[in-house]
Scaffold this motif. Sequence first.
Motif, PDB file in Angstrom:
ATOM      1  N   THR A 239       0.840  -1.190   0.000  1.00  0.00           N
ATOM      2  CA  THR A 239       0.000   0.000   0.000  1.00  0.00           C
ATOM      3  C   THR A 239       0.878   1.244   0.000  1.00  0.00           C
ATOM      4  N   VAL A 240       0.347   2.310  -0.556  1.00  0.00           N
ATOM      5  CA  VAL A 240       0.988   3.622  -0.523  1.00  0.00           C
ATOM      6  C   VAL A 240      -0.086   4.601  -0.071  1.00  0.00           C
ATOM      7  N   ASN A 241       0.171   5.267   1.042  1.00  0.00           N
ATOM      8  CA  ASN A 241      -0.802   6.188   1.620  1.00  0.00           C
ATOM      9  C   ASN A 241      -0.088   7.410   2.184  1.00  0.00           C
ATOM     10  N   PRO A 242      -0.830   8.464   2.484  1.00  0.00           N
ATOM     11  CA  PRO A 242      -0.214   9.574   3.216  1.00  0.00           C
ATOM     12  C   PRO A 242       0.290   9.068   4.567  1.00  0.00           C
ATOM     13  N   VAL A 243       1.284   9.720   5.113  1.00  0.00           N
ATOM     14  CA  VAL A 243       1.863   9.289   6.394  1.00  0.00           C
ATOM     15  C   VAL A 243       0.899   9.619   7.529  1.00  0.00           C
ATOM     16  N   PRO A 244       0.466   8.587   8.290  1.00  0.00           N
ATOM     17  CA  PRO A 244      -0.403   8.857   9.439  1.00  0.00           C
ATOM     18  C   PRO A 244       0.328   9.708  10.475  1.00  0.00           C
TER      19      PRO A 244
ATOM     20  N   ASP B   9       0.503   9.478  13.674  1.00  0.00           N
ATOM     21  CA  ASP B   9       1.231   8.729  14.704  1.00  0.00           C
ATOM     22  C   ASP B   9       2.557   8.187  14.170  1.00  0.00           C
ATOM     23  N   VAL B  10       2.614   7.856  12.889  1.00  0.00           N
ATOM     24  CA  VAL B  10       3.865   7.382  12.288  1.00  0.00           C
ATOM     25  C   VAL B  10       4.847   8.544  12.171  1.00  0.00           C
ATOM     26  N   LEU B  11       4.358   9.690  11.712  1.00  0.00           N
ATOM     27  CA  LEU B  11       5.230  10.862  11.606  1.00  0.00           C
ATOM     28  C   LEU B  11       5.760  11.264  12.986  1.00  0.00           C
ATOM     29  N   ALA B  12       4.911  11.151  14.011  1.00  0.00           N
ATOM     30  CA  ALA B  12       5.312  11.535  15.368  1.00  0.00           C
ATOM     31  C   ALA B  12       6.427  10.640  15.911  1.00  0.00           C
ATOM     32  N   ARG B  13       6.468   9.370  15.510  1.00  0.00           N
ATOM     33  CA  ARG B  13       7.522   8.473  16.013  1.00  0.00           C
ATOM     34  C   ARG B  13       8.723   8.419  15.090  1.00  0.00           C
ATOM     35  N   SER B  14       8.716   9.226  14.068  1.00  0.00           N
ATOM     36  CA  SER B  14       9.849   9.290  13.148  1.00  0.00           C
ATOM     37  C   SER B  14      10.784  10.418  13.570  1.00  0.00           C
ATOM     38  N   SER B  15      11.901  10.533  12.869  1.00  0.00           N
ATOM     39  CA  SER B  15      12.808  11.654  13.159  1.00  0.00           C
ATOM     40  C   SER B  15      12.702  12.732  12.091  1.00  0.00           C
ATOM     41  N   TRP B  16      11.628  12.705  11.306  1.00  0.00           N
ATOM     42  CA  TRP B  16      11.413  13.755  10.309  1.00  0.00           C
ATOM     43  C   TRP B  16      11.367  15.103  11.028  1.00  0.00           C
ATOM     44  N   GLN B  17      11.983  16.107  10.403  1.00  0.00           N
ATOM     45  CA  GLN B  17      11.979  17.462  10.953  1.00  0.00           C
ATOM     46  C   GLN B  17      11.653  18.451   9.845  1.00  0.00           C
ATOM     47  N   ALA B  18      11.235  19.613  10.218  1.00  0.00           N
ATOM     48  CA  ALA B  18      10.820  20.629   9.249  1.00  0.00           C
ATOM     49  C   ALA B  18      11.933  21.030   8.291  1.00  0.00           C
TER      50      ALA B  18
ATOM     51  N   PRO C   2      14.461  17.935   3.376  1.00  0.00           N
ATOM     52  CA  PRO C   2      14.219  18.476   2.045  1.00  0.00           C
ATOM     53  C   PRO C   2      12.843  18.155   1.468  1.00  0.00           C
ATOM     54  N   VAL C   3      12.137  17.220   2.063  1.00  0.00           N
ATOM     55  CA  VAL C   3      10.804  16.842   1.602  1.00  0.00           C
ATOM     56  C   VAL C   3       9.837  17.152   2.735  1.00  0.00           C
ATOM     57  N   SER C   4       8.763  17.850   2.417  1.00  0.00           N
ATOM     58  CA  SER C   4       7.796  18.211   3.461  1.00  0.00           C
ATOM     59  C   SER C   4       7.032  16.978   3.923  1.00  0.00           C
ATOM     60  N   ALA C   5       6.449  17.059   5.100  1.00  0.00           N
ATOM     61  CA  ALA C   5       5.669  15.939   5.639  1.00  0.00           C
ATOM     62  C   ALA C   5       4.540  15.558   4.687  1.00  0.00           C
ATOM     63  N   GLY C   6       3.929  16.524   4.054  1.00  0.00           N
ATOM     64  CA  GLY C   6       2.837  16.254   3.125  1.00  0.00           C
ATOM     65  C   GLY C   6       3.273  15.557   1.847  1.00  0.00           C
ATOM     66  N   GLU C   7       4.562  15.629   1.522  1.00  0.00           N
ATOM     67  CA  GLU C   7       5.082  14.972   0.324  1.00  0.00           C
ATOM     68  C   GLU C   7       5.554  13.543   0.582  1.00  0.00           C
ATOM     69  N   LEU C   8       5.600  13.139   1.845  1.00  0.00           N
ATOM     70  CA  LEU C   8       6.043  11.798   2.193  1.00  0.00           C
ATOM     71  C   LEU C   8       4.925  10.787   1.978  1.00  0.00           C
ATOM     72  N   SER C   9       5.302   9.552   1.760  1.00  0.00           N
ATOM     73  CA  SER C   9       4.344   8.455   1.643  1.00  0.00           C
ATOM     74  C   SER C   9       4.633   7.415   2.699  1.00  0.00           C
ATOM     75  N   TYR C  10       3.603   6.731   3.116  1.00  0.00           N
ATOM     76  CA  TYR C  10       3.703   5.640   4.071  1.00  0.00           C
ATOM     77  C   TYR C  10       3.487   4.354   3.292  1.00  0.00           C
ATOM     78  N   LEU C  11       4.501   3.498   3.281  1.00  0.00           N
ATOM     79  CA  LEU C  11       4.453   2.264   2.506  1.00  0.00           C
ATOM     80  C   LEU C  11       4.329   1.062   3.421  1.00  0.00           C
TER      81      LEU C  11
END
Length: 176
Positions: free
Chosen positions: A38-43, A45-54, A57-66
């Motif tokens: 599956t390919v979906n927007p990042v939930p 709760d998944v983004l919250a437990r990741s180390s993604w930061q503002a 180079p890719v915004s949170a909205g551009e990420l996919s959850y696989l």
Amino acid sequence: MRGDGFGQILPTPPVLANRSLPTTDLLPPPAGNRFSGTVNPVPADVLARSSWQADCPVSAGELSYLTLSFWGFDGRAHTGEITVFGQLFAAARGQTNWSAHAYGLAIDVDPFCNPYTKGDLVLPELASAYLDRGNRRPGMITAGDRTVAAFSAIGWTWGGTWTTPTDRMHFSADGR
């Protein structure tokens, strides 16, 4: 630690030399042992437990959850999620440009069984038992195998063909 900031190269502990770690299922296995993805927007709760930061180079909205099916070392089909945010962020730390990983143009497959080497440096540090590619074990990628062929079929290159460094875990769309 070595002078370059990496861990000392030590022998692989026996428990890791023939890596067959059990898989803990967090998601239901695929129905009928068939591949599912599956390919979906990042939930959130998944983004919250990741180390993604503002400043990534890719915004949170551009990420996919696989999510995708894979065969575990136990010989059973499982479903896993690809949450590579920590690796993407770490790959760019201390550098002036973002890595191909940060843009979704590269992926590392089973790093422990397919270590990176440059001179006497082995990463992960305890994976030296996997340098002997003639001693084939589950999870190892070798020239001409199905993993290399599958990535080659979509035009991606394998870092295992590089001479220095040799990045056996690395596949990329841009050859870097």
